[in-house]
Design a protein around this motif. Sequence first.
Motif, mmCIF file in Angstrom:
data_model
loop_
_atom_site.group_PDB
_atom_site.id
_atom_site.type_symbol
_atom_site.label_atom_id
_atom_site.label_comp_id
_atom_site.label_asym_id
_atom_site.label_seq_id
_atom_site.Cartn_x
_atom_site.Cartn_y
_atom_site.Cartn_z
ATOM 1 N N ASP A 91 0.852 -1.188 0.000
ATOM 2 C CA ASP A 91 0.000 0.000 0.000
ATOM 3 C C ASP A 91 0.893 1.244 0.000
ATOM 4 O OD1 ASP A 91 -1.816 2.031 0.388
ATOM 5 O OD2 ASP A 91 -2.742 1.148 2.173
ATOM 6 N N LYS A 93 -0.049 4.355 0.222
ATOM 7 C CA LYS A 93 -0.638 5.467 0.976
ATOM 8 C C LYS A 93 -0.671 5.145 2.462
ATOM 9 C CE LYS A 93 -3.643 6.680 -2.856
ATOM 10 N NZ LYS A 93 -5.035 6.781 -3.287
ATOM 11 N N THR A 94 0.410 5.371 3.112
ATOM 12 C CA THR A 94 0.457 5.206 4.559
ATOM 13 C C THR A 94 1.001 6.484 5.168
ATOM 14 O OG1 THR A 94 2.650 4.189 4.408
ATOM 15 C CG2 THR A 94 0.760 2.691 4.452
ATOM 16 N N ASN A 95 0.788 6.649 6.445
ATOM 17 C CA ASN A 95 1.176 7.871 7.141
ATOM 18 C C ASN A 95 2.688 7.915 7.347
ATOM 19 O OD1 ASN A 95 1.637 9.952 8.910
ATOM 20 N ND2 ASN A 95 0.064 9.337 10.382
ATOM 21 N N PRO A 96 3.373 8.833 6.671
ATOM 22 C CA PRO A 96 4.830 8.909 6.798
ATOM 23 C C PRO A 96 5.291 9.391 8.178
ATOM 24 C CG PRO A 96 4.031 10.712 5.429
ATOM 25 C CD PRO A 96 2.854 9.823 5.738
ATOM 26 N N GLN A 97 4.380 9.938 8.966
ATOM 27 C CA GLN A 97 4.730 10.424 10.308
ATOM 28 C C GLN A 97 4.719 9.301 11.342
ATOM 29 O OE1 GLN A 97 5.824 13.570 10.369
ATOM 30 N NE2 GLN A 97 5.318 13.511 8.181
ATOM 31 N N CYS A 98 4.221 8.127 10.943
ATOM 32 C CA CYS A 98 4.140 6.971 11.843
ATOM 33 C C CYS A 98 5.356 6.072 11.604
ATOM 34 C CB CYS A 98 2.844 6.210 11.546
ATOM 35 S SG CYS A 98 2.695 4.607 12.342
ATOM 36 N N GLY A 101 3.918 3.334 9.285
ATOM 37 C CA GLY A 101 3.519 3.908 8.003
ATOM 38 C C GLY A 101 4.670 4.502 7.217
ATOM 39 N N GLY A 102 5.652 5.044 7.916
ATOM 40 C CA GLY A 102 6.780 5.671 7.252
ATOM 41 C C GLY A 102 7.818 4.694 6.735
#
Length: 146
Positions: A91, A93-98, A101-102
Motif C-alpha cells: 500500500d 498510501k500510509t502515514n509517513p509520520q508513523c 507507516g513511514g
Amino acid sequence: MRVSTRFSDAIHLLAYLKIYADTKLTSDAIAASIETSPVVVRRIMSQLRRAQLITTIPGTAQPQLAKPLDQISLLNVFYAVEGDKPLFAVDPKTNPQCIVGGNIQSVLSQYYQDAQTAAEARLAKTSLQDIVDSLLVEQAKQDAHQ
C-alpha cells in the motif's frame, strides 16, 4: 479486493485442450468446464495465442497447444495472462509520520521481492505436463473409489 483467477483459468484451459484434444473444443465447452463465460475463455485464449502457447484457426473449434506440455512452464502461462504484474503490492498510501507507516513500504518491498523470486522459480520448474499428470492421477483415484 477480488483476486484474479485468470492464471488458474488459463492452466485449466490448457489442460483441457490436452485432455480433450479429440473432441470439439468450443469456447462454450471449455467455459462449461471452467464455469465461466465463453467470452472469458476467448479472452484468455487470445492472450495464450499472443504468447504463442496455443494456435487457433478463425472459425474453427480446434485450438491446439503450440508446444509439447513439458515445454510450457506455469511461469510462461502466468506471464501470458498476467504480464509482469507483481504477485504482491505494498500500500503506497500510509502515514509517513508513523513509525510503521513511514517504513512499511521499504521493509515489505524486500520480503515481497524475495517471495516473488521464489514463486517465479517454482512456477518455472513446473510444466503443464506436471499438471496434466496430476489431474489424471487424481481422476484415477476417484475412479478407484467408485
